[in-house]
Scaffold this motif. Structure first.
Motif, short mmCIF file in Angstrom:
data_model
loop_
_atom_site.label_atom_id
_atom_site.label_comp_id
_atom_site.label_asym_id
_atom_site.label_seq_id
_atom_site.Cartn_x
_atom_site.Cartn_y
_atom_site.Cartn_z
N PHE A 29 10.36 -4.67 -4.49
CA PHE A 29 10.13 -5.68 -3.45
C PHE A 29 11.10 -6.86 -3.60
N VAL A 30 11.45 -7.44 -2.45
CA VAL A 30 12.22 -8.69 -2.46
C VAL A 30 11.54 -9.78 -1.63
N TRP A 31 10.59 -9.37 -0.74
CA TRP A 31 9.90 -10.37 0.09
C TRP A 31 8.61 -9.81 0.65
N LEU A 32 7.52 -10.59 0.58
CA LEU A 32 6.28 -10.32 1.29
C LEU A 32 6.10 -11.42 2.32
N THR A 33 5.83 -11.04 3.57
CA THR A 33 5.82 -12.02 4.66
C THR A 33 4.55 -12.85 4.73
N ALA A 34 3.47 -12.43 4.08
CA ALA A 34 2.17 -13.10 4.21
C ALA A 34 2.21 -14.52 3.66
N LYS A 35 1.34 -15.35 4.19
CA LYS A 35 1.13 -16.68 3.60
C LYS A 35 0.66 -16.50 2.16
N SER A 36 1.09 -17.36 1.28
CA SER A 36 0.64 -17.26 -0.11
C SER A 36 -0.87 -17.43 -0.21
N SER A 37 -1.45 -18.23 0.69
CA SER A 37 -2.90 -18.43 0.69
C SER A 37 -3.63 -17.15 1.04
N THR A 38 -3.04 -16.31 1.89
CA THR A 38 -3.63 -15.01 2.22
C THR A 38 -3.51 -14.07 1.03
N LEU A 39 -2.34 -14.03 0.43
CA LEU A 39 -2.10 -13.16 -0.71
C LEU A 39 -3.02 -13.49 -1.89
N GLN A 40 -3.34 -14.74 -2.04
CA GLN A 40 -4.20 -15.16 -3.16
C GLN A 40 -5.65 -14.72 -3.00
N LYS A 41 -6.03 -14.23 -1.81
CA LYS A 41 -7.38 -13.72 -1.59
C LYS A 41 -7.53 -12.28 -2.10
N GLN B 183 0.82 -1.21 0.00
CA GLN B 183 0.00 0.00 0.00
C GLN B 183 0.85 1.27 0.00
N ALA B 184 1.91 1.27 0.81
CA ALA B 184 2.71 2.49 0.97
C ALA B 184 3.84 2.61 -0.05
N ASN B 185 4.33 1.48 -0.57
CA ASN B 185 5.57 1.52 -1.34
C ASN B 185 5.45 1.12 -2.81
N GLU B 186 4.31 0.57 -3.21
CA GLU B 186 4.17 0.15 -4.61
C GLU B 186 4.42 1.31 -5.57
N GLN B 187 4.01 2.51 -5.18
CA GLN B 187 4.20 3.67 -6.04
C GLN B 187 5.67 3.92 -6.37
N TYR B 188 6.56 3.61 -5.42
CA TYR B 188 7.99 3.84 -5.63
C TYR B 188 8.61 2.77 -6.54
N THR B 189 7.94 1.62 -6.65
CA THR B 189 8.48 0.56 -7.50
C THR B 189 8.25 0.86 -8.98
N ARG B 190 7.45 1.88 -9.28
CA ARG B 190 7.16 2.24 -10.67
C ARG B 190 8.14 3.29 -11.20
N LEU B 191 8.98 3.83 -10.32
CA LEU B 191 9.90 4.89 -10.73
C LEU B 191 11.08 4.29 -11.49
#
Length: 350
Positions: free
Chosen positions: A231-243, A213-221
């Motif tokens: 990004f290099v890592w998201l800590t969430a379970k993949s099952s959570t992310l898939q929702k 939410q806070a940093n995706e905008q910077y990944t487009r620069l």
């Protein structure tokens, strides 16, 4: 003419029925006056403020009340919450409330004893870690290998919370692969999201904790922009992310983000058999002296907010996963989660 009058009556009746729950809730509201929601972050650009603003607006509409969200940080938030037992001051925080206590950080008491636990309402599957876009490290494997080969890797975190537990997991991964080299991963202790971002912009950090939410905008620069990151890592379970919605967030799709999840694109070993994952959850905290009547009222109001179905859509548009539990359910869930991560923190520190 009679048909038109009957149609008008039906329309009026339908309208009255549609707003009846809000009117009933407003009439039954035991909280008199405006409501202030303090949050455990000082940043108005981070995920805590975004999630809190969404639920506050929905709750305000449901109970016909003026609700303001104040980004004051956990210390000032706790002080404000302790002063007002009437329900006119509420707090929204996340797992850091109990993680800070587990890590023994100053100012963090056991939230299950100090406060009443209110409802959960959202999970952020986008909590993660980023590097500058021109970083020599392309992924977590390269970061772990660099630390293992003697390079100092500075990680900007906010001590005692979600930031630190991910950092602890990284340090453990270095220890598992390169015993004795884990101290090459160094914590750069900062404050809220804006402070962590600034540490990267100033070249003080090699890796920072952030969120989609806070940093995706910077990944487009473009890569030559001082603020560009990836990004290099998201800590969430993949099952959570898939929702999450398939479109993801900003210009980054859910499938693109899944490549940074543990067990999919990232290997973050907790031990020989398991990967480390962490779902960041947002919930309310109440003054311990707040009356059961107010607790029940807020439980019912938030249950109706989620029954309407609109807030789920708004949360998912901002890349949050709707996650409503009543106060009693939330306390039971979060205490079990606290106990689970207490074991993990203890094992990672041995």
């Amino acid at each position: 003419m009679k048909t038109m009058m009957n149609t008008a009556k039906v329309a009026l009746l339908a309208c009255t029925m549609a707003v009846a729950p809000a009117i009933a809730l407003a009439a039954d509201n035991p909280i008199r006056g405006n409501i202030r929601i303090v949050i455990g972050s000082k940043s108005t650009g981070g995920d805590t403020y975004q999630a809190s603003s969404i639920i506050a607006e929905a709750l305000a509409d449901k109970i016909d009340a003026n609700i303001k969200v104040d980004a004051v940080g956990f210390s000032a938030g706790y002080q404000a919450l302790a002063r007002v037992p009437s329900g006119n001051t509420l707090m929204i925080f996340h797992d850091q409330a109990y993680l800070g206590q587990l890590y023994g950080k100053k100012g963090y008491e056991d939230p299950f004893k100090k406060w009443n636990i209110g409802p959960t309402f959202a999970t952020n599957p986008g909590n993660g870690y980023l590097v500058p876009k021109n970083s020599p490290y392309k992924n977590m494997d390269e970061i772990i290998n660099a630390a293992g080969s003697g390079k100092e890797i500075r990680v900007a975190i906010q001590p005692g919370g979600v930031s630190e537990i991910g950092y602890t997991a990284m340090k453990n991964a270095v220890r598992l692969a390169y015993p004795g080299q884990e101290d090459n991963l160094v914590a750069l202790n900062t404050g809220s999201q804006s402070d962590k971002n600034q540490a990267m912009f100033d070249g003080l950090a090699d890796v920072i904790n952030g969120s989609v939410q806070a940093n995706e905008q910077y990944t487009r620069l473009p890569s030559d922009d001082q603020k560009a990151m990836r990004f290099v890592w998201l800590t969430a379970k993949s099952s959570t992310l898939q929702k999450a919605n398939p479109e993801g967030m900003g210009q980054t799709s859910r499938d693109e983000l899944l490549q940074y999840a543990s067990g999919l694109g990232v290997k973050m070993p907790m031990d020989a058999d398991n990967d480390f994952t962490f779902d960041k959850e947002f919930y309310f905290l109440y003054n311990k002296r707040m009356s059961p009547e107010v607790v029940a009222f807020l439980d019912n109001a938030l249950a109706e907010v989620f029954a309407d179905g609109k807030v789920q859509e708004t949360l998912k548009k901002s890349f949050f996963i709707p996650n409503f539990r009543t106060s009693a359910e939330a306390k039971e869930h979060l205490m079990a989660k606290r106990d689970s991560y207490a074991k993990i923190i203890d094992s990672l520190h041995k």
